[in-house]
Write an enzyme that holds these catalytic residues in place. Structure first.
Site: not given
Ligand code: PEP
Length: 246
Positions: A11, A9, A206, A161, A89, A167, A227, A91
């Site tokens: 973003k 992803n 992460s 998630e 998601h 993040g 991400g 966000e």
């Molecule tokens: C995401 O944006 O779905 C995500 C898991 O981000 P990250 O891997 O940066 O934590």
């Protein structure tokens, strides 16, 4: 158990020039469905450049066509070669006000166009600390189910998630994630039967090259939604390799 799947992803990142190098360094990994979800303007570029890697979008309109300025329909995404659309998601939920019902309608829109929705669910830190993980995820999934119906569950990918892990550099431990995934798998089986129980359940939050293998080794973790680490080709491909070995 579902085939392992790793989905990047990006973003709100990328440029035509920067994407060339990143897309060119991605490739198929044996035994793993690899995909990247890029910003809308770069879908055509990615479709032209990717080999052995599927394409997805990071959100999708709940509407098919008409007076919805700025929206992008699932049919348009399918037209551009997408296989996946992320919906719900955290966000989008937090920053853009998408509630559970909206997420359900977006998942239905994706299914209508033949896309596989990647339905994101997960609890906040406060909800985890209050012991409400199962309740929150059950509510999020139940609302999607009410819109799409039980037979469609087998055509959905669920991404667990935890909001506190996205993040932040603080991933759920493999055991913490596995416990939630087992609950999601149970929920899928109870609502949708054997086909739904075999649906792909990804972990996101992460995931890095150094923790991917232990997460993917868990029996109910079928891969990852990645991400930050999907923006570095070497890291992303290492994570895909970890899924191959799991
Ligand atoms: C995401 O944006 O779905 C995500 C898991 O981000 P990250 O891997 O940066 O934590």
């Amino acid at each position: 158990m579902a085939q392992k799947r790793v989905v990047g992803n990006w973003k709100l990142n990328g440029s035509l020039a920067a994407n060339e190098a990143l897309l060119g360094a991605l490739g198929a990994v044996a035994g793993v469905d690899v995909a990247v979800c890029v910003p809308f303007p770069y879908l055509a570029q990615a479709a032209a450049r990717l080999r052995g890697v599927a394409l997805g979008a990071q959100t999708v309109s709940e509407f098919q066509s008409g007076a919805y300025t700025g929206e992008v329909s699932a049919e348009m995404l399918a037209d551009l070669g997408c296989r996946y659309a992320i919906v719900g998601h955290s966000e989008r939920r937090t920053l853009f006000g998408e509630d559970d019902a909206t997420v359900g309608r977006k998942a239905a829109a994706a299914l209508r166009a033949g896309l596989m929705p990647i339905v994101c669910v997960g609890e906040s830190l406060a909800e985890r600390e209050a012991g409400r993980v199962a309740e929150v995820i059950g509510r999020q999934l139940d609302t999607v189910l009410a819109v799409i119906g039980a037979p469609a569950l087998a055509r959905v990918t669920v991404a667990y998630e935890p909001v506190w892990a996205i993040g932040t550099g603080r991933a759920a431990s493999a055991q913490e994630a596995q416990a939630v995934h087992a609950g999601i798998r149970r929920w899928l089986g109870e609502r949708g039967g054997a086909a739904a129980a075999a649906a792909c359940v990804l972990y996101g939050g992460s995931v890095k090259a150094d923790n991917a293998a232990s997460l993917f080794a868990m029996p109910d973790i079928d891969g990852g939604l990645i991400g930050g680490a999907s923006l570095a080709a070497r890291d992303f491909m290492s994570i895909c390799q970890a899924a191959n070995g799991a």
